[in-house]
Design a protein around this motif. Structure first.
Motif, short mmCIF file in Angstrom:
data_model
loop_
_atom_site.label_atom_id
_atom_site.label_comp_id
_atom_site.label_asym_id
_atom_site.label_seq_id
_atom_site.Cartn_x
_atom_site.Cartn_y
_atom_site.Cartn_z
N ARG A 17 4.27 -8.93 1.14
CA ARG A 17 3.28 -8.24 2.05
C ARG A 17 3.84 -7.58 3.32
O ARG A 17 3.39 -6.60 3.92
N GLY A 18 5.00 -8.17 3.84
CA GLY A 18 5.54 -7.76 5.17
C GLY A 18 6.33 -6.12 4.51
O GLY A 18 5.96 -5.33 5.32
N THR A 19 6.74 -6.17 3.45
CA THR A 19 7.33 -4.99 2.94
C THR A 19 6.32 -3.83 2.62
O THR A 19 6.41 -2.75 3.13
N ALA A 20 5.00 -4.19 2.21
CA ALA A 20 4.18 -3.51 1.94
C ALA A 20 3.47 -2.89 3.33
O ALA A 20 3.24 -1.48 3.43
N VAL A 21 3.32 -3.68 4.28
CA VAL A 21 2.78 -3.15 5.63
C VAL A 21 3.97 -2.16 6.19
O VAL A 21 3.33 -1.15 6.69
N ALA A 22 5.08 -2.60 6.17
CA ALA A 22 6.15 -1.58 6.68
C ALA A 22 5.95 -0.43 5.86
O ALA A 22 6.40 0.72 6.74
N SER A 23 5.95 -0.45 4.57
CA SER A 23 5.68 0.71 3.75
C SER A 23 4.69 1.86 4.18
O SER A 23 4.71 2.80 4.32
N LEU A 24 3.37 1.21 4.55
CA LEU A 24 2.34 1.92 4.82
C LEU A 24 2.65 2.40 6.40
O LEU A 24 2.22 3.71 6.49
N LYS A 25 3.35 1.72 7.10
CA LYS A 25 3.45 2.19 8.50
C LYS A 25 4.54 3.46 8.39
O LYS A 25 4.25 4.46 9.19
N LYS A 26 5.29 3.52 7.52
CA LYS A 26 6.42 4.51 7.59
C LYS A 26 5.45 5.73 6.88
O LYS A 26 5.91 7.01 7.46
N ILE A 27 4.58 5.64 5.92
CA ILE A 27 3.98 6.60 5.25
C ILE A 27 3.17 7.22 6.28
O ILE A 27 2.89 8.57 6.48
N TYR A 28 2.25 6.56 7.28
CA TYR A 28 1.10 6.86 8.16
C TYR A 28 1.76 7.64 9.23
O TYR A 28 1.03 8.19 9.99
N ILE A 148 3.17 17.11 -4.02
CA ILE A 148 3.72 17.50 -3.12
C ILE A 148 4.02 16.28 -2.15
O ILE A 148 5.34 16.11 -1.65
N LEU A 149 3.39 15.10 -2.06
CA LEU A 149 3.54 13.85 -1.30
C LEU A 149 4.38 13.23 -1.76
O LEU A 149 5.42 12.62 -1.22
N ALA A 150 4.66 13.13 -3.36
CA ALA A 150 5.72 12.44 -4.08
C ALA A 150 7.02 12.88 -3.80
O ALA A 150 8.07 12.13 -3.82
N SER A 151 7.04 14.18 -3.45
CA SER A 151 8.34 14.75 -3.24
C SER A 151 8.94 14.28 -1.83
O SER A 151 10.04 14.79 -1.49
N TYR A 152 7.89 13.98 -0.84
CA TYR A 152 8.37 13.66 0.41
C TYR A 152 8.96 12.23 0.72
O TYR A 152 9.69 12.06 1.47
N PHE A 153 8.79 11.54 -0.25
CA PHE A 153 8.99 10.06 -0.14
C PHE A 153 9.80 9.59 -1.46
O PHE A 153 9.84 10.29 -2.41
N PRO A 154 10.68 8.45 -1.21
CA PRO A 154 11.43 8.09 -2.56
C PRO A 154 10.39 7.28 -3.36
O PRO A 154 9.09 6.92 -3.05
N LYS A 155 10.81 7.35 -4.74
CA LYS A 155 10.11 7.12 -5.81
C LYS A 155 9.18 5.78 -5.66
O LYS A 155 8.19 5.57 -6.11
N GLU A 156 9.93 4.80 -5.00
CA GLU A 156 9.34 3.55 -4.75
C GLU A 156 8.04 3.59 -3.57
O GLU A 156 7.26 2.60 -3.65
N LEU A 157 8.03 4.52 -3.08
CA LEU A 157 6.87 4.52 -2.03
C LEU A 157 5.89 5.83 -2.47
O LEU A 157 4.58 5.89 -1.95
N ALA A 158 6.24 6.67 -3.44
CA ALA A 158 5.14 7.66 -4.05
C ALA A 158 3.99 7.29 -4.30
O ALA A 158 2.85 7.81 -3.84
N GLY A 159 3.68 6.12 -5.02
CA GLY A 159 2.44 5.67 -5.48
C GLY A 159 1.60 5.26 -4.29
O GLY A 159 0.46 5.50 -4.11
N ARG A 160 2.13 4.40 -3.40
CA ARG A 160 1.64 4.18 -2.20
C ARG A 160 1.40 5.39 -1.20
O ARG A 160 0.14 5.27 -0.71
N ALA A 161 2.10 6.24 -1.18
CA ALA A 161 2.01 7.43 -0.39
C ALA A 161 0.55 8.14 -0.83
O ALA A 161 -0.24 8.61 -0.11
N ASN A 162 0.36 8.33 -2.18
CA ASN A 162 -0.55 9.09 -2.93
C ASN A 162 -1.78 8.21 -2.42
O ASN A 162 -3.17 8.66 -2.48
N ALA A 163 -1.73 6.86 -2.67
CA ALA A 163 -2.96 5.83 -2.61
C ALA A 163 -3.43 6.09 -0.88
O ALA A 163 -4.65 6.43 -0.82
#
Length: 248
Positions: A17-28, A148-163
């Motif tokens: 969960r902590g990793t997921a929250v950190a990932s969303l913070k990085k995206i936003y 476009i968004l998938a190209s901005y982030f590493p592949k492990e974050l691409a799905g979360r960025a699109n969401a």
């Protein structure tokens, strides 16, 4: 087809969960996300809001269509949405071969959407089937935004960025659907139908917002990339000799 063709993931390690929250913070907090999100959300969200609710009301109240003609228009819009996703994806792939990025294609789609909205608001003498099919096709521009968004982030974050971006798409559609109803209620219905000026007023305000916020944000991103690429090319040219002869 997904079950049969998509390969199994090599790793099934659960995400903490902590990793997921950190990932969303990085995206936003990523500037690339905020260069893309306004144009994508206002374009796609507006198209979904219109197709999902207010297009039918426009056909009834403004165009004066009967039930059969209304259903035909909605059918054409549904087909346009489906074909738009396919055609935009193919077009983006073809343009990349010529060095034209997907960002540029999305910007063009946004500008075309603005022109179509102008035509609808001003009641230009064009086929309503064509205009509203174009509105629906813009709703398929998510295929461009996600790429476009998938190209901005590493592949492990691409799905979360699109969401994360999709939250803006669906949220924008919901807000616009609700806001349209609020604005229309300021006019008195005539024989059960809201007047044309009511729709034109709110659609114009949406168009103004999109023109000032959406297109400008992605244009800055595209031009920023071009300037960065130009600087890199100029830097490389200064570091390398302009001419080279064997043995020298």
């Amino acid at each position: 087809m997904i079950y049969l063709l998509v390969p199994e993931s090599a790793s099934a390690t659960p995400v903490l969960r902590g990793t997921a929250v950190a990932s969303l913070k990085k995206i936003y907090t990523d500037p690339h996300f905020w260069r893309l999100a306004p144009l994508s959300a206002t374009s796609v969200g507006t198209a979904w809001a219109l197709q999902g609710l207010w297009a039918a009301q426009w056909f009834t109240d403004v165009e004066g269509l009967d039930r059969a003609a209304l259903v035909q228009h909605l059918l054409v819009m549904t087909v346009a949405l489906s074909l738009g996703a396919l055609l935009l994806g193919v077009l983006a792939d073809r343009l990349r071969r010529y060095g034209i990025g997907t960002e540029a294609l999305l910007a063009v789609v946004g500008l075309m959407f603005i022109a179509v909205q102008f035509a609808i608001i001003l009641r230009w003498p064009l086929s309503s089937y064509v205009l509203w099919a174009a509105v629906a096709a813009v709703g398929a521009a998510t295929v461009l935004s996600y790429a476009i968004l998938a190209s901005y982030f590493p592949k492990e974050l691409a799905g979360r960025a699109n969401a994360a971006l999709n939250v803006f798409h669906i949220g924008g559609a919901f807000v616009l659907q609700y806001a349209t109803g609020v604005v229309l209620e300021h006019w008195t219905p005539q024989a059960g139908h809201y007047p044309e000026i009511a729709y034109q007023s709110f659609f114009s305000s949406i168009l103004s917002f999109r023109s000032s916020h959406g297109s400008g944000s992605l244009s800055r991103g595209c031009f920023g990339r071009r300037r960065a690429l130009g600087s890199a090319i100029r830097g490389a040219s200064r570091r390398q000799p302009r001419f080279s002869l064997p043995g020298l």
